[in-house]
Design a protein around this motif. Structure first.
Motif, mmCIF file in Angstrom:
data_model
loop_
_atom_site.group_PDB
_atom_site.id
_atom_site.type_symbol
_atom_site.label_atom_id
_atom_site.label_comp_id
_atom_site.label_asym_id
_atom_site.label_seq_id
_atom_site.Cartn_x
_atom_site.Cartn_y
_atom_site.Cartn_z
ATOM 1 N N VAL A 275 -59.295 -62.836 59.210
ATOM 2 C CA VAL A 275 -60.754 -62.839 59.401
ATOM 3 C C VAL A 275 -61.489 -62.378 58.148
ATOM 4 C CG1 VAL A 275 -62.669 -61.795 60.687
ATOM 5 C CG2 VAL A 275 -60.714 -62.767 61.921
ATOM 6 N N PRO A 276 -61.111 -61.253 57.536
ATOM 7 C CA PRO A 276 -61.800 -60.893 56.288
ATOM 8 C C PRO A 276 -61.555 -61.893 55.157
ATOM 9 C CG PRO A 276 -60.077 -59.279 56.862
ATOM 10 C CD PRO A 276 -60.244 -60.176 58.034
ATOM 11 N N GLU A 277 -60.375 -62.524 55.136
ATOM 12 C CA GLU A 277 -60.124 -63.553 54.123
ATOM 13 C C GLU A 277 -61.073 -64.743 54.305
ATOM 14 O OE1 GLU A 277 -55.354 -62.582 53.467
ATOM 15 O OE2 GLU A 277 -55.950 -64.433 54.503
ATOM 16 N N TRP A 278 -61.280 -65.139 55.580
ATOM 17 C CA TRP A 278 -62.184 -66.262 55.853
ATOM 18 C C TRP A 278 -63.623 -65.912 55.454
ATOM 19 C CZ3 TRP A 278 -62.201 -71.112 55.958
ATOM 20 C CH2 TRP A 278 -61.211 -71.875 56.572
ATOM 21 N N ARG A 279 -64.027 -64.667 55.716
ATOM 22 C CA ARG A 279 -65.413 -64.302 55.389
ATOM 23 C C ARG A 279 -65.615 -64.273 53.875
ATOM 24 N NH1 ARG A 279 -68.097 -59.964 59.243
ATOM 25 N NH2 ARG A 279 -69.830 -61.417 58.864
ATOM 26 N N MET A 280 -64.588 -63.798 53.154
ATOM 27 C CA MET A 280 -64.622 -63.807 51.697
ATOM 28 C C MET A 280 -64.668 -65.250 51.179
ATOM 29 S SD MET A 280 -61.568 -62.237 49.288
ATOM 30 C CE MET A 280 -60.335 -63.479 49.753
ATOM 31 N N THR A 281 -63.871 -66.126 51.802
ATOM 32 C CA THR A 281 -63.850 -67.536 51.395
ATOM 33 C C THR A 281 -65.189 -68.206 51.678
ATOM 34 O OG1 THR A 281 -61.469 -67.626 51.822
ATOM 35 C CG2 THR A 281 -62.650 -69.739 51.721
ATOM 36 N N LEU A 282 -65.780 -67.899 52.830
ATOM 37 C CA LEU A 282 -67.073 -68.500 53.167
ATOM 38 C C LEU A 282 -68.143 -68.039 52.186
ATOM 39 C CD1 LEU A 282 -68.781 -70.276 55.015
ATOM 40 C CD2 LEU A 282 -68.992 -68.335 56.595
ATOM 41 N N ASP A 283 -68.140 -66.750 51.844
ATOM 42 C CA ASP A 283 -69.056 -66.259 50.798
ATOM 43 C C ASP A 283 -68.900 -67.080 49.521
ATOM 44 O OD1 ASP A 283 -69.965 -64.189 52.430
ATOM 45 O OD2 ASP A 283 -68.645 -62.682 51.535
ATOM 46 N N ALA A 284 -67.645 -67.274 49.115
ATOM 47 C CA ALA A 284 -67.384 -67.971 47.845
ATOM 48 C C ALA A 284 -67.773 -69.447 47.931
ATOM 49 C CB ALA A 284 -65.907 -67.830 47.473
#
Lengths: 248, 248
Positions: free
Chosen positions: A123-132
């Motif tokens: 979940v935190p990886e996805w949120r970081m990816t979405l930010d990017a």
């Protein structure tokens, strides 16, 4: 914040396919051959357990979204999947899953437990990816599409991620997901196999029931776990198009 | 055998609309403006309780099938409905239904009983009508589409009518229908409202479960009885097109 680095580019079935990394998370972004980001919807897709971001089920669904509607589609490898290293804990859980299957025991408890662990990392990886991804350009509304482990990751993701406005889930147990599902209020479509040999019918229905969404649709098809009809991918894509285009 | 007599002809939303009678049963046949029967699929539609063969829900669905796929669509008035006389028994049952509703009592028992009675009359009327329609020309595969009372009539019809190769049902109780549903083996799509205030969720799921079809799909949507989303009509029509065109 980690920025998104493109590492390779190719053309796949008429789609522009770009490998990327965000920090140490690898993924792929599929786009129309003539690509403009300008307000175009973006769909995040979660892959199933034991597969990876470029599995045929991912490329097939991406093509429906890219060729059919001109959307952008991003998938990242889950922890311990695809090009990512397995930890000792991953190896232990996978060995336990294989032992369970070989013994003919129910695989639900181990899948639920291991997927919940992976989701806590993903979940935190996805949120970081979405930010990017959103830092790359002016994307339109964002949707999510993931079944099986893609649901185990997607339900807690959509529960905490207000930028995702519609989601397709399915084929999982309520045990670790019902509380997060109650927090979700965006429209959802949910797939369930009526004769699933792994997920009891009542368990699948209970997870669908848990979603807090005012607009939610269950698609239950006769057949076993792996028999999910291909026409449900067409339906999922139509559902996403209806919601992402109308909210542009 | 009763032949089909056309009694009026008009153009409705670009469709050719022809009133007909078969014996003393009135109905309507909708067709493309430029109509050729040659192997074109035919969809029989059953209307809901208290309505009639030209109710807006019927013309709307007909238009999806005629304009979208060039199919022919036939609907007949159920006994005691539309232009047909009500018997003393009809009047008594309708009065009892209204009394039940006014008293805030469950309407299921009376709807199940009265619809089963109407179906016992309507099934032979439909078979007679289908005979007469097929005598008009060389139609292609035949489908059925009816919810609510259209399901109460359609389930026993499809159970005994081998010429119907795919059907859309929904929104009824299993009590009078489960035995006939078990006899049905053609592909079906079934609509159910997850928060139906009249039909308990378990009752709707039990009717879906009863169908003997290897290929069956449940579409359950959040909302009350009358909230069935309009996109389910689009889905029903796609389902019929998939099965009627592929079996041509």
């Amino acid at each position: 914040m980690h920025s998104l680095q493109f590492t390779a580019e190719s053309s796949v079935n008429g789609m522009l396919s770009r490998d990327f990394t965000v920090g140490d998370v690898p993924g792929v972004l599929w786009s129309p051959a003539v690509t403009t980001v300008d307000h175009t919807p973006l769909v995040l897709m979660g892959h199933g357990g034991g597969t990876h971001c470029k599995h045929p089920s991912m490329t097939g669904r991406a093509q429906l979204l890219v060729a059919g509607f001109g959307f952008h589609v991003a998938v990242i490898d889950a922890p311990g999947h695809g090009d990512r290293p397995r930890t000792a804990h991953d190896e232990k859980e996978i060995a336990e899953l294989f032992r369970t299957r070989a013994a003919g025991e129910p695989e639900g408890p181990i899948v639920v437990r291991y997927n919940a662990y992976l989701a806590s990392l993903a979940v935190p990886e996805w949120r970081m990816t979405l930010d990017a991804l959103l830092a790359l350009g002016d994307y339109g509304p964002v949707g999510y599409f993931g079944l099986n482990m893609g649901t185990a990751v997607g339900v807690p993701l959509v529960a905490v991620e207000p930028r995702i406005v519609a989601a397709v889930f399915g084929q999982h147990w309520p045990d670790a997901l019902a509380e997060a599902a109650k927090q979700i209020t965006v429209p959802i479509e949910f797939d369930l196999q009526w004769d699933d040999e792994h997920i009891p019918r009542e368990a699948g229905l209970a997870l669908f029931d848990a979603f807090g969404s005012e607009e939610k649709t269950l698609h239950a098809n006769a057949g076993r776990h792996k028999d999910l009809p291909r026409f449900e991918a067409d339906s999922a894509v139509r559902f996403l198009a209806r919601h992402l285009i109308r909210t542009t």
